[in-house]
Design a protein around this motif. Structure first.
Motif, PDB file in Angstrom:
ATOM      1  N   LEU A 126       1.855   3.063   3.122  1.00  0.00           N
ATOM      2  CA  LEU A 126       1.959   2.919   1.668  1.00  0.00           C
ATOM      3  C   LEU A 126       0.601   2.573   1.060  1.00  0.00           C
ATOM      4  O   LEU A 126       0.216   3.131   0.025  1.00  0.00           O
ATOM      5  CB  LEU A 126       2.990   1.840   1.333  1.00  0.00           C
ATOM      6  N   ARG A 127      -0.138   1.655   1.690  1.00  0.00           N
ATOM      7  CA  ARG A 127      -1.488   1.337   1.208  1.00  0.00           C
ATOM      8  C   ARG A 127      -2.392   2.567   1.266  1.00  0.00           C
ATOM      9  O   ARG A 127      -3.188   2.818   0.352  1.00  0.00           O
ATOM     10  CB  ARG A 127      -2.107   0.225   2.064  1.00  0.00           C
ATOM     11  N   LYS A 128      -2.252   3.311   2.356  1.00  0.00           N
ATOM     12  CA  LYS A 128      -3.117   4.476   2.572  1.00  0.00           C
ATOM     13  C   LYS A 128      -2.874   5.557   1.531  1.00  0.00           C
ATOM     14  O   LYS A 128      -3.807   6.116   0.955  1.00  0.00           O
ATOM     15  CB  LYS A 128      -2.869   5.022   3.983  1.00  0.00           C
ATOM     16  N   ILE A 129      -1.606   5.855   1.269  1.00  0.00           N
ATOM     17  CA  ILE A 129      -1.306   6.965   0.354  1.00  0.00           C
ATOM     18  C   ILE A 129      -1.478   6.563  -1.108  1.00  0.00           C
ATOM     19  O   ILE A 129      -1.720   7.417  -1.969  1.00  0.00           O
ATOM     20  CB  ILE A 129       0.119   7.525   0.578  1.00  0.00           C
ATOM     21  N   ARG A 130      -1.349   5.258  -1.418  1.00  0.00           N
ATOM     22  CA  ARG A 130      -1.522   4.816  -2.806  1.00  0.00           C
ATOM     23  C   ARG A 130      -2.974   4.488  -3.129  1.00  0.00           C
ATOM     24  O   ARG A 130      -3.343   4.375  -4.299  1.00  0.00           O
ATOM     25  CB  ARG A 130      -0.643   3.597  -3.096  1.00  0.00           C
ATOM     26  N   GLY A 131      -3.794   4.288  -2.104  1.00  0.00           N
ATOM     27  CA  GLY A 131      -5.213   4.028  -2.332  1.00  0.00           C
ATOM     28  C   GLY A 131      -5.483   2.692  -2.979  1.00  0.00           C
ATOM     29  O   GLY A 131      -6.486   2.511  -3.671  1.00  0.00           O
ATOM     30  N   THR A 132      -4.589   1.709  -2.755  1.00  0.00           N
ATOM     31  CA  THR A 132      -4.751   0.374  -3.339  1.00  0.00           C
ATOM     32  C   THR A 132      -4.061  -0.643  -2.439  1.00  0.00           C
ATOM     33  O   THR A 132      -3.143  -0.302  -1.682  1.00  0.00           O
ATOM     34  CB  THR A 132      -4.142   0.308  -4.755  1.00  0.00           C
ATOM     35  N   GLN A 133      -4.532  -1.898  -2.510  1.00  0.00           N
ATOM     36  CA  GLN A 133      -3.899  -2.979  -1.754  1.00  0.00           C
ATOM     37  C   GLN A 133      -2.703  -3.556  -2.517  1.00  0.00           C
ATOM     38  O   GLN A 133      -1.866  -4.250  -1.940  1.00  0.00           O
ATOM     39  CB  GLN A 133      -4.927  -4.088  -1.489  1.00  0.00           C
ATOM     40  N   ASN A 134      -2.631  -3.264  -3.814  1.00  0.00           N
ATOM     41  CA  ASN A 134      -1.580  -3.826  -4.658  1.00  0.00           C
ATOM     42  C   ASN A 134      -0.312  -2.974  -4.583  1.00  0.00           C
ATOM     43  O   ASN A 134       0.045  -2.257  -5.510  1.00  0.00           O
ATOM     44  CB  ASN A 134      -2.080  -3.929  -6.100  1.00  0.00           C
ATOM     45  N   ILE A 135       0.351  -3.050  -3.426  1.00  0.00           N
ATOM     46  CA  ILE A 135       1.551  -2.226  -3.202  1.00  0.00           C
ATOM     47  C   ILE A 135       2.791  -3.087  -2.971  1.00  0.00           C
ATOM     48  O   ILE A 135       3.841  -2.564  -2.597  1.00  0.00           O
ATOM     49  CB  ILE A 135       1.344  -1.256  -2.013  1.00  0.00           C
ATOM     50  N   GLU A 136       2.651  -4.409  -3.185  1.00  0.00           N
ATOM     51  CA  GLU A 136       3.738  -5.319  -2.819  1.00  0.00           C
ATOM     52  C   GLU A 136       5.022  -5.024  -3.587  1.00  0.00           C
ATOM     53  O   GLU A 136       6.121  -5.045  -3.010  1.00  0.00           O
ATOM     54  CB  GLU A 136       3.307  -6.767  -3.070  1.00  0.00           C
ATOM     55  N   ALA A 137       4.900  -4.739  -4.890  1.00  0.00           N
ATOM     56  CA  ALA A 137       6.104  -4.477  -5.692  1.00  0.00           C
ATOM     57  C   ALA A 137       6.831  -3.230  -5.196  1.00  0.00           C
ATOM     58  O   ALA A 137       8.056  -3.235  -5.023  1.00  0.00           O
ATOM     59  CB  ALA A 137       5.724  -4.318  -7.168  1.00  0.00           C
ATOM     60  N   GLU A 138       6.091  -2.155  -4.965  1.00  0.00           N
ATOM     61  CA  GLU A 138       6.719  -0.926  -4.471  1.00  0.00           C
ATOM     62  C   GLU A 138       7.288  -1.139  -3.074  1.00  0.00           C
ATOM     63  O   GLU A 138       8.382  -0.654  -2.753  1.00  0.00           O
ATOM     64  CB  GLU A 138       5.707   0.232  -4.466  1.00  0.00           C
ATOM     65  N   TYR A 139       6.542  -1.875  -2.225  1.00  0.00           N
ATOM     66  CA  TYR A 139       7.018  -2.147  -0.859  1.00  0.00           C
ATOM     67  C   TYR A 139       8.336  -2.915  -0.884  1.00  0.00           C
ATOM     68  O   TYR A 139       9.278  -2.575  -0.149  1.00  0.00           O
ATOM     69  CB  TYR A 139       5.955  -2.945  -0.090  1.00  0.00           C
ATOM     70  N   LEU A 140       8.417  -3.926  -1.746  1.00  0.00           N
ATOM     71  CA  LEU A 140       9.648  -4.726  -1.827  1.00  0.00           C
ATOM     72  C   LEU A 140      10.817  -3.893  -2.349  1.00  0.00           C
ATOM     73  O   LEU A 140      11.960  -4.068  -1.909  1.00  0.00           O
ATOM     74  CB  LEU A 140       9.421  -5.951  -2.711  1.00  0.00           C
ATOM     75  N   GLU A 141      10.544  -2.991  -3.289  1.00  0.00           N
ATOM     76  CA  GLU A 141      11.600  -2.091  -3.782  1.00  0.00           C
ATOM     77  C   GLU A 141      12.133  -1.218  -2.651  1.00  0.00           C
ATOM     78  O   GLU A 141      13.340  -1.056  -2.484  1.00  0.00           O
ATOM     79  CB  GLU A 141      11.049  -1.202  -4.900  1.00  0.00           C
ATOM     80  N   ILE A 142      11.202  -0.628  -1.874  1.00  0.00           N
ATOM     81  CA  ILE A 142      11.610   0.236  -0.763  1.00  0.00           C
ATOM     82  C   ILE A 142      12.348  -0.577   0.292  1.00  0.00           C
ATOM     83  O   ILE A 142      13.364  -0.142   0.845  1.00  0.00           O
ATOM     84  CB  ILE A 142      10.387   0.939  -0.144  1.00  0.00           C
ATOM     85  N   LEU A 143      11.845  -1.798   0.580  1.00  0.00           N
ATOM     86  CA  LEU A 143      12.477  -2.654   1.585  1.00  0.00           C
ATOM     87  C   LEU A 143      13.897  -3.021   1.172  1.00  0.00           C
ATOM     88  O   LEU A 143      14.832  -2.970   1.987  1.00  0.00           O
ATOM     89  CB  LEU A 143      11.637  -3.919   1.778  1.00  0.00           C
ATOM     90  N   GLU A 144      14.068  -3.383  -0.104  1.00  0.00           N
ATOM     91  CA  GLU A 144      15.406  -3.714  -0.594  1.00  0.00           C
ATOM     92  C   GLU A 144      16.338  -2.510  -0.497  1.00  0.00           C
ATOM     93  O   GLU A 144      17.488  -2.630  -0.066  1.00  0.00           O
ATOM     94  CB  GLU A 144      15.321  -4.193  -2.047  1.00  0.00           C
ATOM     95  N   ALA A 145      15.811  -1.336  -0.878  1.00  0.00           N
ATOM     96  CA  ALA A 145      16.625  -0.121  -0.810  1.00  0.00           C
ATOM     97  C   ALA A 145      16.984   0.219   0.638  1.00  0.00           C
ATOM     98  O   ALA A 145      18.106   0.650   0.928  1.00  0.00           O
ATOM     99  CB  ALA A 145      15.881   1.041  -1.456  1.00  0.00           C
ATOM    100  N   SER A 146      16.034   0.025   1.560  1.00  0.00           N
ATOM    101  CA  SER A 146      16.297   0.348   2.965  1.00  0.00           C
ATOM    102  C   SER A 146      17.290  -0.634   3.583  1.00  0.00           C
ATOM    103  O   SER A 146      18.108  -0.256   4.437  1.00  0.00           O
ATOM    104  CB  SER A 146      14.993   0.370   3.770  1.00  0.00           C
TER     105      SER A 146
END
Length: 527
Positions: free
Chosen positions: A250-270
């Protein structure tokens, strides 16, 4: 009431979460992965385009369908202009591919969930390669069927996984454009097939059809190699328990370290997805009904625009209108080029104008185009005579191109985009399987009965399809919400709960949950 629901269609501009998705960069790895994955559409498009050209080649017909060959050579003069290609066995060559695809997509759903998006694309590529080899080398009808079935399995797997891959890996603000790369590759495949057919038809000796079928190996090889290069999506990795790898990707494809919100959304969905033991049964729950109904309706409507009838049988159709064999193939190349250019237009405008605007404009354009073609054929092309002048022939080609362009920037790409971006993660693979299955059923039906319908309905076949276009345009106006710029894991909150009609399903679902919770609480006597 009308003002209320019309206002709700574009109500996707509510505030975003912390960790704004707009911070995501358009990274090279995303662009490369999307381009490589989208080659699954190239194979699908090539198969759509190649079938109609091959089934109009004298060498192919003489070898496998001698009755049709005799009819097309006008040795049986009693045949109607509209009926000379009508043969159920010939139509089976085209439609069998889609029958195999609709069965295989349910196996692809399991593969997509358990093995991941990347591995499922590899399986699709292998099916395509083996099927292409058998199709180009066959010497009997049994081998034809085997090759077409394997190609159909490739279509089922590719159409299941590629739109999901593109929607999950793309940044929210350009998700529509990158997802449409799949449809762009479909149109490029059709154009490539039309060019190959045009050249193969000129080969002396009657073996050009083998070249047409054999060159399917090129897009098949591209998909196979591409699947080895791309990264799997963070959604797929996290859903399969590979949390750190998913976070790193996720960090690699978004090109930013600020991915926590998207990561938590995906984690909750998974986490919700892992609790679902029967995803297909879960599709019937009230909160999943809006995306399910829209996905099914869009696949039915997409095929009943009449587009695949035109793209499958463009050479046959133009030959029926009085174009010579070479001229009809040339005309189908023109429509193929229009298809590609119009899909490129869609890539650049879908995330600006929105999904609904493209669907509504195209509905009017396709309806008028089909009505003009129907009127010309009714007046000039009879069962045993053809008075289509050069000017009217050009008008027919222009109207067909107008129809194709309208489809190519609307129902073509959006029929895949909207279902792939609206299902929640826990039912996304199952929902995409249903989407592909319905699409393949409709492809099979159209492929199997189009030539019979052309024979029976004659010019009125365009009136039949134009009636469908009218119905689907009204459906868009009333029931399809706008999804541009909405993060993929926020569709329920920001789309379905806001829509004038679909929100009642979500409200009913939440009401049922509340009632069950209340019913399960112990009763305390107030005394």
């Amino acid at each position: 009431m009308v003002d209320s629901f019309m206002a709700k269609q574009g109500s996707s501009s509510s505030p975003t979460l912390v960790g704004d998705p707009s911070e995501a960069k358009i990274t090279p790895i995303v662009v490369i992965s999307c381009i490589l994955a989208a080659t699954g559409g190239l194979m699908f498009g090539y198969e759509i385009g190649i079938s109609g050209g091959v089934t109009s080649m004298p060498g192919f017909l003489k070898t496998f369908y001698p009755d049709v060959y005799v009819s097309t050579q006008k040795l049986k003069t009693h045949n109607s202009n509209y009926c000379k290609y009508n043969n159920q066995k010939l139509q089976l060559f085209t439609s069998l591919l889609y029958l195999a695809a609709l069965v295989s997509t349910f196996f692809a759903s399991h593969s997509t969930k358990k093995l991941g998006r990347k591995m499922t694309m590899l399986i699709a590529g292998i099916f395509f390669i083996v099927g292409s080899v058998l199709n180009s080398a066959f010497t009997n009808f049994t081998t034809v069927i085997t090759g077409r079935v394997l190609l159909g399995c490739g279509v089922g797997f590719a159409n299941q996984v590629v739109p999901l891959f593109l929607s999950e890996i793309a940044p929210t603000r350009i998700r529509g454009g990158l997802n449409i790369l799949f449809q762009l590759n479909v149109t490029l495949g059709i154009l490539f097939a039309n060019l190959v057919n045009y050249g193969a038809a000129k080969i002396k000796g009657g073996w050009g059809w083998r070249l047409s079928l054999g060159l399917a190996g090129i897009p098949a090889l591209m998909l196979t190699l591409g699947s080895l290069i791309v990264v799997d999506t963070p959604n797929s990795l996290i859903q399969r328990g590979k949390l750190e790898e998913g976070k790193a990707v996720l960090r690699k494809i978004r090109g930013t370290q600020n991915i926590e919100a998207e990561y938590l959304e995906i984690l909750e969905a998974s986490n919700e997805a892992r609790e679902i033991q029967h995803p297909f049964r879960n599709l019937l729950k009230c909160k999943n009904r809006p995306p399910l109904i829209i996905a099914i309706a869009m696949q039915i409507f997409q095929q009943f625009t009449g587009i695949n009838a035109i793209m499958f049988y463009a050479p046959v159709l133009f030959a029926t209108m009085g174009f010579g064999n070479n001229a009809s193939l040339y005309a189908s190349v023109i429509t193929g080029a229009v298809n590609v250019l119009s899909t490129i237009v869609s890539i650049f405008v879908v995330d600006k104008l929105g999904r609904r605007m493209l669907l509504l404009e195209a509905g009017v354009q396709m309806l008028l185009s089909q009505l003009v073609v129907a009127i010309v054929l009714a007046l000039k092309v009879k069962d045993h005579s053809n008075n289509l002048s050069f000017g009217l022939a050009i008008l027919v080609v222009v109207m067909v191109c107008s129809f194709v362009s309208g489809f190519a920037w609307s129902w073509g790409p959006l029929g895949w985009l909207i279902p792939s971006e609206t299902f929640p993660l826990e039912t996304r693979s199952a929902g995409q399987s249903v989407t592909v299955c319905i699409n393949m059923i409709c492809c099979f039906l159209i492929g199997q009965v189009f030539l019979l319908m052309l024979c029976r309905l004659k010019y009125a076949i365009f009136l039949f399809f134009s009636a469908w276009v009218l119905v689907m345009t009204l459906f868009v106006l009333l029931l399809i919400p706008e999804t541009k710029n909405v993060p993929i894991e926020e569709m329920t909150e920001r789309v379905w709960k806001q829509h004038w009609f679909w929100k009642r399903f979500i409200d009913d679902c939440e009401g049922d949950k509340s009632n069950r919770k209340y019913a399960n609480q112990p009763f305390h006597d107030s005394k």
